[in-house]
Scaffold this motif. Structure first.
Motif, PDB file in Angstrom:
ATOM      1  N   ASN A   1       0.827  -1.205   0.000  1.00 41.12           N
ATOM      2  CA  ASN A   1       0.000   0.000   0.000  1.00 41.12           C
ATOM      3  C   ASN A   1       0.863   1.257   0.000  1.00 41.12           C
ATOM      4  O   ASN A   1       0.545   2.232  -0.690  1.00 41.12           O
TER       5      ASN A   1
ATOM      6  N   THR B   1       0.611   4.012  -2.902  1.00 43.52           N
ATOM      7  CA  THR B   1       0.248   5.369  -2.522  1.00 43.52           C
ATOM      8  C   THR B   1       1.301   6.362  -3.001  1.00 43.52           C
ATOM      9  O   THR B   1       0.961   7.436  -3.527  1.00 43.52           O
TER      10      THR B   1
ATOM     11  N   GLU C   1       0.957   6.806  -6.715  1.00 46.62           N
ATOM     12  CA  GLU C   1      -0.222   7.635  -7.011  1.00 46.62           C
ATOM     13  C   GLU C   1       0.070   9.115  -6.766  1.00 46.62           C
ATOM     14  O   GLU C   1      -0.371   9.970  -7.535  1.00 46.62           O
TER      15      GLU C   1
ATOM     16  N   LEU D   1      -4.030  -0.698 -12.914  1.00 38.68           N
ATOM     17  CA  LEU D   1      -4.615  -0.778 -11.588  1.00 38.68           C
ATOM     18  C   LEU D   1      -5.069   0.616 -11.185  1.00 38.68           C
ATOM     19  O   LEU D   1      -4.269   1.554 -11.150  1.00 38.68           O
TER      20      LEU D   1
ATOM     21  N   ARG E   1      -7.116   2.466  -8.142  1.00 37.39           N
ATOM     22  CA  ARG E   1      -7.710   2.304  -6.822  1.00 37.39           C
ATOM     23  C   ARG E   1      -8.688   3.441  -6.584  1.00 37.39           C
ATOM     24  O   ARG E   1      -8.383   4.600  -6.793  1.00 37.39           O
ATOM     25  N   ARG E   2      -9.853   3.083  -6.126  1.00 34.34           N
ATOM     26  CA  ARG E   2     -10.877   4.077  -5.809  1.00 34.34           C
ATOM     27  C   ARG E   2     -10.939   4.242  -4.299  1.00 34.34           C
ATOM     28  O   ARG E   2     -11.013   3.270  -3.562  1.00 34.34           O
ATOM     29  N   ARG E   3     -10.923   5.468  -3.850  1.00 33.86           N
ATOM     30  CA  ARG E   3     -11.016   5.764  -2.425  1.00 33.86           C
ATOM     31  C   ARG E   3     -12.418   6.246  -2.125  1.00 33.86           C
ATOM     32  O   ARG E   3     -12.958   7.066  -2.868  1.00 33.86           O
TER      33      ARG E   3
END
Length: 77
Positions: free
Chosen positions: A45, A49, A52, A70, A72-74
């Protein structure tokens, strides 16, 4: 002087059953303890992060040559 990477501290957390099952599956698949599975997941992670933050594309390349991005949705806070 202690090293944060090796120093251990016991913690108690409340997790969704789905998360607990996923930790167990990760541990079993990788033949590691649940603690190690959690530590590995946290490190992954951290890498994602950081990528990102730098607006990097995160790509998964499969043995058959297929490439998937990939994303990632928060959840909204």
């Amino acid at each position: 002087m202690s090293d944060e990477a090796t120093e251990r501290q016991k913690v108690a957390v409340t997790l969704a059953l789905q998360t607990i099952n996923a930790i167990g599956k990760i541990a079993q698949t990788n033949n590691v303890t649940k603690a190690t599975a959690i530590e590995d997941s946290v490190r992954i992670n951290e890498v994602l992060t950081e990528a990102e933050k730098q607006h990097a594309q995160i790509l998964l390349r499969y043995p058959d040559g297929k490439i998937t991005e990939l994303v990632r949705r928060r959840p909204e806070r």
